[in-house]
Scaffold this active site. Structure first.
Site, short mmCIF file in Angstrom:
data_model
loop_
_atom_site.label_atom_id
_atom_site.label_comp_id
_atom_site.label_asym_id
_atom_site.label_seq_id
_atom_site.Cartn_x
_atom_site.Cartn_y
_atom_site.Cartn_z
N HIS A 17 0.85 -1.20 0.00
CA HIS A 17 0.00 0.00 0.00
C HIS A 17 0.88 1.24 0.00
O HIS A 17 1.93 1.25 0.63
CB HIS A 17 -0.91 0.02 1.24
N ASP A 40 -7.93 -5.25 -0.29
CA ASP A 40 -8.41 -6.14 -1.36
C ASP A 40 -8.08 -7.60 -1.12
O ASP A 40 -8.53 -8.47 -1.86
CB ASP A 40 -7.79 -5.71 -2.70
C1 SDX Z 1 -6.14 -0.08 -3.19
O1 SDX Z 1 -4.24 4.41 -2.34
C2 SDX Z 1 -5.22 3.81 -1.74
O2 SDX Z 1 -5.63 4.16 -0.66
C3 SDX Z 1 -5.80 2.64 -2.50
C4 SDX Z 1 -6.85 1.85 -1.73
C5 SDX Z 1 -8.11 2.65 -1.51
O3 SDX Z 1 -8.82 2.34 -0.54
O4 SDX Z 1 -8.40 3.51 -2.36
O5 SDX Z 1 -6.33 1.45 -0.47
C6 SDX Z 1 -7.27 0.59 -2.50
O6 SDX Z 1 -5.90 0.19 -4.34
C7 SDX Z 1 -5.28 -1.04 -2.42
C8 SDX Z 1 -4.06 -1.55 -3.25
C9 SDX Z 1 -4.54 -2.64 -4.20
N1 SDX Z 1 -3.47 -3.03 -5.12
C10 SDX Z 1 -2.83 -4.21 -5.03
O7 SDX Z 1 -3.01 -5.03 -4.13
C11 SDX Z 1 -1.85 -4.50 -6.16
C12 SDX Z 1 -0.50 -4.99 -5.60
N2 SDX Z 1 0.10 -3.91 -4.86
C13 SDX Z 1 1.04 -3.06 -5.56
O8 SDX Z 1 0.96 -2.96 -6.91
C14 SDX Z 1 1.55 -1.87 -4.78
O9 SDX Z 1 1.84 -2.31 -3.51
C15 SDX Z 1 0.65 -0.65 -4.71
C16 SDX Z 1 0.21 -0.22 -6.05
C17 SDX Z 1 -0.53 -0.91 -3.84
C18 SDX Z 1 1.48 0.46 -4.06
O10 SDX Z 1 2.51 0.75 -4.93
P1 SDX Z 1 3.64 1.86 -4.58
O11 SDX Z 1 3.31 2.56 -3.31
O12 SDX Z 1 3.85 2.67 -5.82
O13 SDX Z 1 4.88 0.98 -4.22
P2 SDX Z 1 5.97 0.50 -5.26
O14 SDX Z 1 5.30 -0.06 -6.48
O15 SDX Z 1 6.97 1.59 -5.43
O16 SDX Z 1 6.65 -0.73 -4.47
C19 SDX Z 1 7.71 -0.53 -3.53
C20 SDX Z 1 8.52 -1.82 -3.59
C21 SDX Z 1 8.96 -2.18 -5.00
O17 SDX Z 1 10.12 -2.98 -4.87
P3 SDX Z 1 11.59 -2.26 -5.06
O18 SDX Z 1 11.56 -1.57 -6.41
O19 SDX Z 1 11.71 -1.28 -3.90
O20 SDX Z 1 12.58 -3.40 -4.97
O21 SDX Z 1 7.71 -2.92 -3.15
C22 SDX Z 1 7.53 -3.82 -4.24
C23 SDX Z 1 7.88 -3.08 -5.50
O22 SDX Z 1 8.33 -3.98 -6.50
N3 SDX Z 1 6.11 -4.22 -4.22
C24 SDX Z 1 5.66 -5.47 -4.39
C25 SDX Z 1 4.27 -5.39 -4.21
N4 SDX Z 1 3.91 -4.13 -3.95
C26 SDX Z 1 5.05 -3.41 -3.94
N5 SDX Z 1 6.30 -6.63 -4.68
C27 SDX Z 1 5.52 -7.73 -4.79
N6 SDX Z 1 4.17 -7.74 -4.63
C28 SDX Z 1 3.51 -6.59 -4.34
N7 SDX Z 1 2.18 -6.59 -4.18
#
Ligand code: SDX
Length: 392
Positions: A271, A328
Protein backbone atom coordinates in the site's frame (compact mmCIF):
# COMPACT_ATOMS: atom_id res chain seq x y z
CA UNK A 1 12.72 26.94 -18.33
CA UNK A 2 9.39 26.78 -16.52
CA UNK A 3 11.22 26.87 -13.20
CA UNK A 4 10.27 23.26 -12.44
CA UNK A 5 13.40 21.25 -11.59
CA UNK A 6 12.02 18.18 -9.84
CA UNK A 7 8.97 15.97 -10.35
CA UNK A 8 7.16 13.61 -7.97
CA UNK A 9 6.15 10.42 -9.88
CA UNK A 10 2.82 9.08 -8.61
CA UNK A 11 2.61 12.12 -6.36
CA UNK A 12 4.18 10.01 -3.56
CA UNK A 13 5.25 13.16 -1.73
CA UNK A 14 2.68 15.69 -2.95
CA UNK A 15 -0.29 16.97 -1.02
CA UNK A 16 -2.98 17.87 -3.59
CA UNK A 17 -5.52 19.51 -1.30
CA UNK A 18 -6.70 20.21 2.23
CA UNK A 19 -9.54 17.92 3.24
CA UNK A 20 -11.67 17.40 6.35
CA UNK A 21 -13.18 14.08 5.27
CA UNK A 22 -10.83 11.12 5.93
CA UNK A 23 -7.75 10.84 8.11
CA UNK A 24 -5.10 8.14 7.55
CA UNK A 25 -2.00 7.40 9.57
CA UNK A 26 -0.03 4.88 7.52
CA UNK A 27 2.58 4.17 10.18
CA UNK A 28 0.01 3.29 12.84
CA UNK A 29 -2.68 1.84 10.57
CA UNK A 30 -5.27 4.46 11.54
CA UNK A 31 -8.33 5.24 9.39
CA UNK A 32 -11.07 7.71 10.46
CA UNK A 33 -14.06 9.13 8.55
CA UNK A 34 -14.87 12.68 9.78
CA UNK A 35 -13.01 11.84 13.02
CA UNK A 36 -14.78 8.54 13.75
CA UNK A 37 -12.58 5.39 13.92
CA UNK A 38 -13.28 2.90 11.12
CA UNK A 39 -13.45 0.10 13.71
CA UNK A 40 -16.39 1.87 15.45
CA UNK A 41 -18.23 2.74 12.25
CA UNK A 42 -17.85 -0.80 10.88
CA UNK A 43 -19.39 -2.19 14.07
CA UNK A 44 -22.04 0.39 14.96
CA UNK A 45 -23.15 2.23 11.80
CA UNK A 46 -24.81 1.21 8.56
CA UNK A 47 -23.62 2.08 5.06
CA UNK A 48 -26.19 4.79 4.28
CA UNK A 49 -25.47 6.47 7.63
CA UNK A 50 -21.73 6.46 6.86
CA UNK A 51 -22.45 7.81 3.35
CA UNK A 52 -24.34 10.71 4.93
CA UNK A 53 -21.50 11.28 7.44
CA UNK A 54 -18.83 11.37 4.72
CA UNK A 55 -20.79 13.65 2.40
CA UNK A 56 -22.32 16.10 4.88
CA UNK A 57 -19.83 15.85 7.75
CA UNK A 58 -22.05 14.76 10.67
CA UNK A 59 -23.78 11.54 11.75
CA UNK A 60 -27.47 12.09 10.83
CA UNK A 61 -30.33 12.08 13.32
CA UNK A 62 -32.88 9.28 12.89
CA UNK A 63 -35.27 11.65 11.06
CA UNK A 64 -32.56 13.14 8.82
CA UNK A 65 -31.36 9.65 7.82
CA UNK A 66 -34.94 8.58 7.10
CA UNK A 67 -35.43 11.65 4.87
CA UNK A 68 -32.11 10.98 3.10
CA UNK A 69 -33.22 7.40 2.42
CA UNK A 70 -36.68 8.45 1.21
CA UNK A 71 -35.15 11.13 -1.05
CA UNK A 72 -32.95 8.39 -2.51
CA UNK A 73 -35.89 5.99 -2.96
CA UNK A 74 -37.77 8.73 -4.85
CA UNK A 75 -34.95 8.77 -7.41
CA UNK A 76 -34.30 5.04 -7.70
CA UNK A 77 -35.65 4.62 -11.23
CA UNK A 78 -33.37 4.55 -14.28
CA UNK A 79 -34.73 5.58 -17.68
CA UNK A 80 -35.75 2.47 -19.62
CA UNK A 81 -33.71 3.75 -22.61
CA UNK A 82 -30.54 3.08 -20.57
CA UNK A 83 -31.30 -0.60 -21.18
CA UNK A 84 -30.80 0.03 -24.89
CA UNK A 85 -27.23 1.15 -24.18
CA UNK A 86 -26.71 -1.94 -22.06
CA UNK A 87 -28.04 -4.09 -24.93
CA UNK A 88 -25.21 -2.76 -27.11
CA UNK A 89 -22.47 -4.41 -24.99
CA UNK A 90 -21.30 -7.97 -25.61
CA UNK A 91 -21.91 -10.23 -22.57
CA UNK A 92 -18.12 -10.51 -22.32
CA UNK A 93 -17.71 -6.77 -21.60
CA UNK A 94 -16.05 -6.16 -18.22
CA UNK A 95 -18.66 -4.72 -15.83
CA UNK A 96 -16.40 -1.79 -14.87
CA UNK A 97 -16.31 -0.62 -18.50
CA UNK A 98 -20.08 -0.96 -18.74
CA UNK A 99 -20.56 0.90 -15.44
CA UNK A 100 -18.34 3.85 -16.37
CA UNK A 101 -20.23 4.14 -19.69
CA UNK A 102 -23.68 3.96 -18.09
CA UNK A 103 -22.68 6.43 -15.35
CA UNK A 104 -21.54 8.91 -17.97
CA UNK A 105 -24.71 8.21 -20.02
CA UNK A 106 -26.85 9.08 -16.98
CA UNK A 107 -26.02 12.76 -17.60
CA UNK A 108 -28.07 12.62 -20.80
CA UNK A 109 -31.09 11.35 -18.85
CA UNK A 110 -30.53 13.75 -15.93
CA UNK A 111 -29.32 16.97 -17.59
CA UNK A 112 -29.94 19.13 -14.50
CA UNK A 113 -27.46 16.99 -12.51
CA UNK A 114 -24.65 19.23 -13.77
CA UNK A 115 -26.08 22.26 -11.93
CA UNK A 116 -24.55 22.22 -8.47
CA UNK A 117 -24.17 25.92 -7.78
CA UNK A 118 -26.52 25.84 -4.80
CA UNK A 119 -26.98 23.38 -1.94
CA UNK A 120 -30.38 22.19 -3.13
CA UNK A 121 -29.20 21.31 -6.66
CA UNK A 122 -26.02 19.71 -5.29
CA UNK A 123 -28.14 17.59 -2.91
CA UNK A 124 -30.45 16.52 -5.78
CA UNK A 125 -27.50 15.39 -7.95
CA UNK A 126 -25.99 13.48 -5.01
CA UNK A 127 -29.24 11.72 -4.15
CA UNK A 128 -29.81 10.82 -7.80
CA UNK A 129 -26.51 9.01 -8.23
CA UNK A 130 -26.74 7.27 -4.83
CA UNK A 131 -30.15 5.98 -5.97
CA UNK A 132 -29.30 5.02 -9.54
CA UNK A 133 -25.77 3.59 -9.24
CA UNK A 134 -26.87 0.41 -7.42
CA UNK A 135 -29.47 -0.12 -10.17
CA UNK A 136 -26.77 0.20 -12.86
CA UNK A 137 -24.61 -2.36 -11.04
CA UNK A 138 -27.49 -4.83 -10.65
CA UNK A 139 -28.57 -4.40 -14.28
CA UNK A 140 -24.97 -4.82 -15.50
CA UNK A 141 -24.69 -8.09 -13.56
CA UNK A 142 -28.11 -9.42 -14.60
CA UNK A 143 -27.54 -8.57 -18.26
CA UNK A 144 -24.38 -10.73 -18.20
CA UNK A 145 -26.31 -13.47 -16.43
CA UNK A 146 -29.19 -13.29 -18.94
CA UNK A 147 -31.67 -12.34 -16.20
CA UNK A 148 -34.53 -9.77 -16.39
CA UNK A 149 -33.60 -6.17 -15.49
CA UNK A 150 -35.93 -4.57 -12.99
CA UNK A 151 -36.05 -3.30 -9.44
CA UNK A 152 -35.78 -4.58 -5.90
CA UNK A 153 -38.05 -3.48 -3.10
CA UNK A 154 -37.91 0.06 -1.73
CA UNK A 155 -39.39 -1.04 1.57
CA UNK A 156 -36.09 -2.82 2.26
CA UNK A 157 -32.91 -1.09 3.45
CA UNK A 158 -30.47 0.33 0.90
CA UNK A 159 -28.15 -2.68 0.87
CA UNK A 160 -30.93 -5.30 1.12
CA UNK A 161 -32.75 -3.64 -1.78
CA UNK A 162 -29.52 -3.78 -3.82
CA UNK A 163 -29.07 -7.49 -3.03
CA UNK A 164 -32.67 -8.13 -4.09
CA UNK A 165 -32.07 -6.29 -7.39
CA UNK A 166 -28.98 -8.44 -7.91
CA UNK A 167 -30.27 -11.85 -6.90
CA UNK A 168 -34.06 -12.03 -7.03
CA UNK A 169 -35.27 -14.94 -9.13
CA UNK A 170 -37.12 -14.24 -12.42
CA UNK A 171 -40.35 -15.16 -10.57
CA UNK A 172 -39.57 -12.38 -8.06
CA UNK A 173 -38.57 -14.71 -5.25
CA UNK A 174 -35.89 -13.35 -2.87
CA UNK A 175 -35.17 -14.27 0.73
CA UNK A 176 -33.43 -11.49 2.72
CA UNK A 177 -30.64 -12.93 4.85
CA UNK A 178 -29.62 -10.55 7.65
CA UNK A 179 -26.16 -12.16 7.88
CA UNK A 180 -25.55 -11.47 4.19
CA UNK A 181 -26.92 -7.91 4.38
CA UNK A 182 -24.82 -7.11 7.46
CA UNK A 183 -21.67 -8.59 5.91
CA UNK A 184 -22.06 -6.56 2.72
CA UNK A 185 -23.05 -3.43 4.65
CA UNK A 186 -19.83 -3.68 6.69
CA UNK A 187 -17.70 -4.26 3.57
CA UNK A 188 -19.20 -1.20 1.86
CA UNK A 189 -18.47 0.93 4.96
CA UNK A 190 -14.84 -0.24 4.90
CA UNK A 191 -14.52 0.83 1.25
CA UNK A 192 -16.36 4.14 1.58
CA UNK A 193 -13.44 6.59 1.46
CA UNK A 194 -9.68 6.65 1.61
CA UNK A 195 -8.45 10.26 1.18
CA UNK A 196 -6.56 11.02 -2.05
CA UNK A 197 -6.21 7.53 -3.60
CA UNK A 198 -5.89 7.16 -7.36
CA UNK A 199 -9.61 7.07 -8.21
CA UNK A 200 -10.57 9.85 -5.78
CA UNK A 201 -7.80 12.07 -7.16
CA UNK A 202 -9.22 11.32 -10.61
CA UNK A 203 -12.74 12.33 -9.53
CA UNK A 204 -11.33 15.54 -8.06
CA UNK A 205 -9.24 16.55 -11.05
CA UNK A 206 -12.00 15.83 -13.58
CA UNK A 207 -14.45 17.74 -11.36
CA UNK A 208 -12.00 20.63 -11.05
CA UNK A 209 -12.76 21.54 -14.68
CA UNK A 210 -16.41 21.82 -13.55
CA UNK A 211 -17.37 18.70 -15.46
CA UNK A 212 -20.53 17.36 -13.78
CA UNK A 213 -20.63 14.94 -10.83
CA UNK A 214 -21.66 11.90 -12.93
CA UNK A 215 -18.91 12.56 -15.53
CA UNK A 216 -16.33 12.86 -12.72
CA UNK A 217 -17.55 9.62 -11.12
CA UNK A 218 -17.35 7.85 -14.49
CA UNK A 219 -13.66 8.80 -14.65
CA UNK A 220 -13.16 7.54 -11.08
CA UNK A 221 -14.74 4.19 -11.99
CA UNK A 222 -12.21 3.79 -14.79
CA UNK A 223 -9.29 4.61 -12.47
CA UNK A 224 -10.58 2.10 -9.91
CA UNK A 225 -10.77 -0.60 -12.61
CA UNK A 226 -6.99 -0.92 -12.74
CA UNK A 227 -5.49 -4.08 -11.13
CA UNK A 228 -3.09 -1.92 -9.09
CA UNK A 229 -6.11 -0.22 -7.47
CA UNK A 230 -9.66 -1.53 -7.04
CA UNK A 231 -9.20 -4.19 -9.70
CA UNK A 232 -6.89 -5.92 -7.20
CA UNK A 233 -9.84 -7.55 -5.39
CA UNK A 234 -10.68 -9.52 -8.54
CA UNK A 235 -6.97 -10.17 -9.24
CA UNK A 236 -6.49 -11.56 -5.69
CA UNK A 237 -9.12 -14.27 -6.13
CA UNK A 238 -7.77 -15.12 -9.59
CA UNK A 239 -4.28 -15.41 -8.03
CA UNK A 240 -5.53 -17.55 -5.11
CA UNK A 241 -7.44 -19.80 -7.54
CA UNK A 242 -4.26 -20.16 -9.66
CA UNK A 243 -2.30 -21.16 -6.53
CA UNK A 244 -5.02 -23.68 -5.64
CA UNK A 245 -5.02 -25.12 -9.20
CA UNK A 246 -1.24 -25.28 -9.03
CA UNK A 247 -1.42 -27.51 -5.95
CA UNK A 248 -1.38 -24.77 -3.28
CA UNK A 249 2.35 -24.03 -3.51
CA UNK A 250 2.34 -20.50 -2.07
CA UNK A 251 6.14 -20.45 -1.87
CA UNK A 252 6.43 -20.65 -5.70
CA UNK A 253 4.17 -17.60 -6.10
CA UNK A 254 6.03 -15.69 -3.40
CA UNK A 255 9.25 -16.21 -5.34
CA UNK A 256 7.56 -15.07 -8.55
CA UNK A 257 6.40 -11.92 -6.75
CA UNK A 258 9.96 -11.20 -5.61
CA UNK A 259 11.50 -11.80 -9.02
CA UNK A 260 12.14 -8.40 -10.57
CA UNK A 261 12.20 -9.99 -14.05
CA UNK A 262 8.71 -11.33 -13.47
CA UNK A 263 5.88 -8.74 -13.72
CA UNK A 264 3.79 -10.84 -11.29
CA UNK A 265 3.03 -9.09 -8.01
CA UNK A 266 1.34 -10.53 -4.94
CA UNK A 267 -2.09 -9.02 -5.47
CA UNK A 268 -3.75 -7.68 -2.34
CA UNK A 269 -0.36 -6.87 -0.77
CA UNK A 270 1.30 -3.53 -0.33
CA UNK A 271 0.00 0.00 0.00
CA UNK A 272 1.20 3.51 -0.77
CA UNK A 273 0.22 4.80 2.68
CA UNK A 274 -0.10 1.84 5.07
CA UNK A 275 3.44 0.81 5.94
CA UNK A 276 2.30 -1.24 8.90
CA UNK A 277 -1.04 -2.91 8.22
CA UNK A 278 -4.28 -1.85 6.55
CA UNK A 279 -6.83 -1.62 9.40
CA UNK A 280 -9.57 -2.56 6.92
CA UNK A 281 -7.76 -5.82 6.06
CA UNK A 282 -7.74 -6.76 9.75
CA UNK A 283 -11.51 -6.24 10.05
CA UNK A 284 -12.24 -8.00 6.73
CA UNK A 285 -10.06 -11.00 7.61
CA UNK A 286 -12.03 -11.50 10.83
CA UNK A 287 -15.32 -10.91 9.03
CA UNK A 288 -14.37 -13.52 6.42
CA UNK A 289 -14.06 -16.14 9.15
CA UNK A 290 -17.38 -15.05 10.72
CA UNK A 291 -19.31 -14.90 7.44
CA UNK A 292 -18.07 -18.29 6.17
CA UNK A 293 -18.81 -19.88 9.56
CA UNK A 294 -22.29 -18.38 9.81
CA UNK A 295 -23.10 -19.39 6.21
CA UNK A 296 -21.54 -22.80 6.76
CA UNK A 297 -19.17 -22.32 3.82
CA UNK A 298 -15.78 -23.99 3.53
CA UNK A 299 -13.60 -22.08 1.05
CA UNK A 300 -10.13 -23.63 0.50
CA UNK A 301 -9.01 -20.34 -0.98
CA UNK A 302 -9.33 -18.71 2.47
CA UNK A 303 -6.77 -21.14 3.87
CA UNK A 304 -4.44 -20.40 0.94
CA UNK A 305 -4.84 -16.66 1.61
CA UNK A 306 -3.98 -17.12 5.28
CA UNK A 307 -0.97 -19.26 4.35
CA UNK A 308 0.26 -16.62 1.93
CA UNK A 309 -0.13 -13.87 4.55
CA UNK A 310 1.74 -15.90 7.16
CA UNK A 311 4.61 -16.62 4.75
CA UNK A 312 4.86 -12.98 3.63
CA UNK A 313 4.98 -11.73 7.22
CA UNK A 314 8.08 -13.91 7.75
CA UNK A 315 9.77 -13.10 4.41
CA UNK A 316 12.41 -10.37 4.46
CA UNK A 317 11.54 -9.15 0.92
CA UNK A 318 8.02 -8.27 2.08
CA UNK A 319 8.95 -7.23 5.59
CA UNK A 320 11.76 -4.94 4.40
CA UNK A 321 9.34 -3.27 1.94
CA UNK A 322 6.59 -3.14 4.57
CA UNK A 323 4.22 -5.11 2.34
CA UNK A 324 1.13 -6.27 4.22
CA UNK A 325 -2.32 -7.43 3.13
CA UNK A 326 -4.49 -4.50 2.02
CA UNK A 327 -8.23 -4.00 1.78
CA UNK A 328 -8.41 -6.14 -1.36
CA UNK A 329 -6.74 -9.24 0.02
CA UNK A 330 -9.63 -10.87 1.88
CA UNK A 331 -12.64 -8.95 0.54
CA UNK A 332 -13.13 -11.22 -2.49
CA UNK A 333 -13.51 -14.24 -0.22
CA UNK A 334 -16.51 -12.60 1.44
CA UNK A 335 -18.02 -11.37 -1.84
CA UNK A 336 -17.77 -14.93 -3.17
CA UNK A 337 -19.44 -16.33 -0.06
CA UNK A 338 -22.27 -13.81 -0.61
CA UNK A 339 -22.80 -15.19 -4.11
CA UNK A 340 -21.21 -12.25 -5.94
CA UNK A 341 -19.29 -13.44 -9.04
CA UNK A 342 -15.61 -12.52 -9.40
CA UNK A 343 -16.11 -10.08 -12.27
CA UNK A 344 -18.47 -8.08 -10.03
CA UNK A 345 -15.96 -7.62 -7.20
CA UNK A 346 -14.56 -4.32 -8.45
CA UNK A 347 -18.06 -2.91 -9.09
CA UNK A 348 -18.71 -3.73 -5.41
CA UNK A 349 -15.64 -1.67 -4.51
CA UNK A 350 -17.11 1.15 -6.63
CA UNK A 351 -20.46 0.91 -4.80
CA UNK A 352 -18.64 1.19 -1.49
CA UNK A 353 -16.43 4.07 -2.67
CA UNK A 354 -19.28 6.06 -4.22
CA UNK A 355 -20.03 8.13 -1.07
CA UNK A 356 -16.34 8.94 -0.66
CA UNK A 357 -15.99 10.06 -4.26
CA UNK A 358 -19.12 12.22 -3.85
CA UNK A 359 -17.89 13.69 -0.54
CA UNK A 360 -14.48 14.59 -1.96
CA UNK A 361 -15.99 16.03 -5.16
CA UNK A 362 -18.46 18.13 -3.13
CA UNK A 363 -15.63 19.40 -0.87
CA UNK A 364 -13.54 20.30 -3.93
CA UNK A 365 -16.44 22.32 -5.43
CA UNK A 366 -17.49 23.98 -2.15
CA UNK A 367 -13.90 25.05 -1.52
CA UNK A 368 -13.76 26.40 -5.08
CA UNK A 369 -10.48 24.52 -5.76
CA UNK A 370 -8.69 25.73 -8.93
CA UNK A 371 -8.61 23.57 -12.07
CA UNK A 372 -5.96 20.86 -11.73
CA UNK A 373 -3.10 21.64 -14.11
CA UNK A 374 0.38 20.47 -12.99
CA UNK A 375 3.63 21.36 -14.85
CA UNK A 376 6.49 19.09 -16.08
CA UNK A 377 10.22 18.86 -16.60
CA UNK A 378 10.68 18.87 -20.41
CA UNK A 379 13.17 16.26 -21.64
CA UNK A 380 12.34 16.29 -25.38
CA UNK A 381 14.08 17.72 -28.45
CA UNK A 382 15.38 21.29 -28.52
CA UNK A 383 14.18 23.63 -31.32
CA UNK A 384 14.53 22.15 -34.84
CA UNK A 385 13.14 23.20 -38.28
CA UNK A 386 10.62 21.34 -40.45
CA UNK A 387 12.00 18.83 -43.04
CA UNK A 388 9.89 18.53 -46.21
CA UNK A 389 8.59 14.99 -46.71
CA UNK A 390 10.68 14.50 -49.89
CA UNK A 391 13.77 14.88 -47.76
CA UNK A 392 12.83 12.49 -44.89
C1 SDX B 1 -6.14 -0.08 -3.19
O1 SDX B 1 -4.24 4.41 -2.34
C2 SDX B 1 -5.22 3.81 -1.74
O2 SDX B 1 -5.63 4.16 -0.66
C3 SDX B 1 -5.80 2.64 -2.50
C4 SDX B 1 -6.85 1.85 -1.73
C5 SDX B 1 -8.11 2.65 -1.51
O3 SDX B 1 -8.82 2.34 -0.54
O4 SDX B 1 -8.40 3.51 -2.36
O5 SDX B 1 -6.33 1.45 -0.47
C6 SDX B 1 -7.27 0.59 -2.50
O6 SDX B 1 -5.90 0.19 -4.34
C7 SDX B 1 -5.28 -1.04 -2.42
C8 SDX B 1 -4.06 -1.55 -3.25
C9 SDX B 1 -4.54 -2.64 -4.20
N1 SDX B 1 -3.47 -3.03 -5.12
C10 SDX B 1 -2.83 -4.21 -5.03
O7 SDX B 1 -3.01 -5.03 -4.13
C11 SDX B 1 -1.85 -4.50 -6.16
C12 SDX B 1 -0.50 -4.99 -5.60
N2 SDX B 1 0.10 -3.91 -4.86
C13 SDX B 1 1.04 -3.06 -5.56
O8 SDX B 1 0.96 -2.96 -6.91
C14 SDX B 1 1.55 -1.87 -4.78
O9 SDX B 1 1.84 -2.31 -3.51
C15 SDX B 1 0.65 -0.65 -4.71
C16 SDX B 1 0.21 -0.22 -6.05
C17 SDX B 1 -0.53 -0.91 -3.84
C18 SDX B 1 1.48 0.46 -4.06
O10 SDX B 1 2.51 0.75 -4.93
P1 SDX B 1 3.64 1.86 -4.58
O11 SDX B 1 3.31 2.56 -3.31
O12 SDX B 1 3.85 2.67 -5.82
O13 SDX B 1 4.88 0.98 -4.22
P2 SDX B 1 5.97 0.50 -5.26
O14 SDX B 1 5.30 -0.06 -6.48
O15 SDX B 1 6.97 1.59 -5.43
O16 SDX B 1 6.65 -0.73 -4.47
C19 SDX B 1 7.71 -0.53 -3.53
C20 SDX B 1 8.52 -1.82 -3.59
C21 SDX B 1 8.96 -2.18 -5.00
O17 SDX B 1 10.12 -2.98 -4.87
P3 SDX B 1 11.59 -2.26 -5.06
O18 SDX B 1 11.56 -1.57 -6.41
O19 SDX B 1 11.71 -1.28 -3.90
O20 SDX B 1 12.58 -3.40 -4.97
O21 SDX B 1 7.71 -2.92 -3.15
C22 SDX B 1 7.53 -3.82 -4.24
C23 SDX B 1 7.88 -3.08 -5.50
O22 SDX B 1 8.33 -3.98 -6.50
N3 SDX B 1 6.11 -4.22 -4.22
C24 SDX B 1 5.66 -5.47 -4.39
C25 SDX B 1 4.27 -5.39 -4.21
N4 SDX B 1 3.91 -4.13 -3.95
C26 SDX B 1 5.05 -3.41 -3.94
N5 SDX B 1 6.30 -6.63 -4.68
C27 SDX B 1 5.52 -7.73 -4.79
N6 SDX B 1 4.17 -7.74 -4.63
C28 SDX B 1 3.51 -6.59 -4.34
N7 SDX B 1 2.18 -6.59 -4.18
Amino acid sequence: TNGITTIDPGYKNTGSCESAITFLNGEEGVLRYRGYAIEELAEKADFLEVAYLLIFGELPSKDRLAKFHSDIKAQSHVDEDVKKILDGFPKSAHPMGVLSSLTSALVAFNPTSVNVDNDEDMYKAIVKILAKFPVLIAWTYRKRAGLPLDYGDDSLGYVDNFLKMMFKKPNGEYASDKKVVDALDKLLILHADHEQNCSTSTVRIVGSSHAGLFASLSAGINALWGPLHGGANQAVIEMLEAIKEDGGDTHKFMNKAKDKEDPFRLMGFGHRVYKNFDPRAKIIKKSADDVLDSLGIEDPVLDIAKGLEKEALEDSYFVDRKLYPNVDFYSGIIYRALGIPTEMFTPMFALGRLPGWIAQWREMRLRKEPIGRPRQVYIGETLRSFTPIEKR
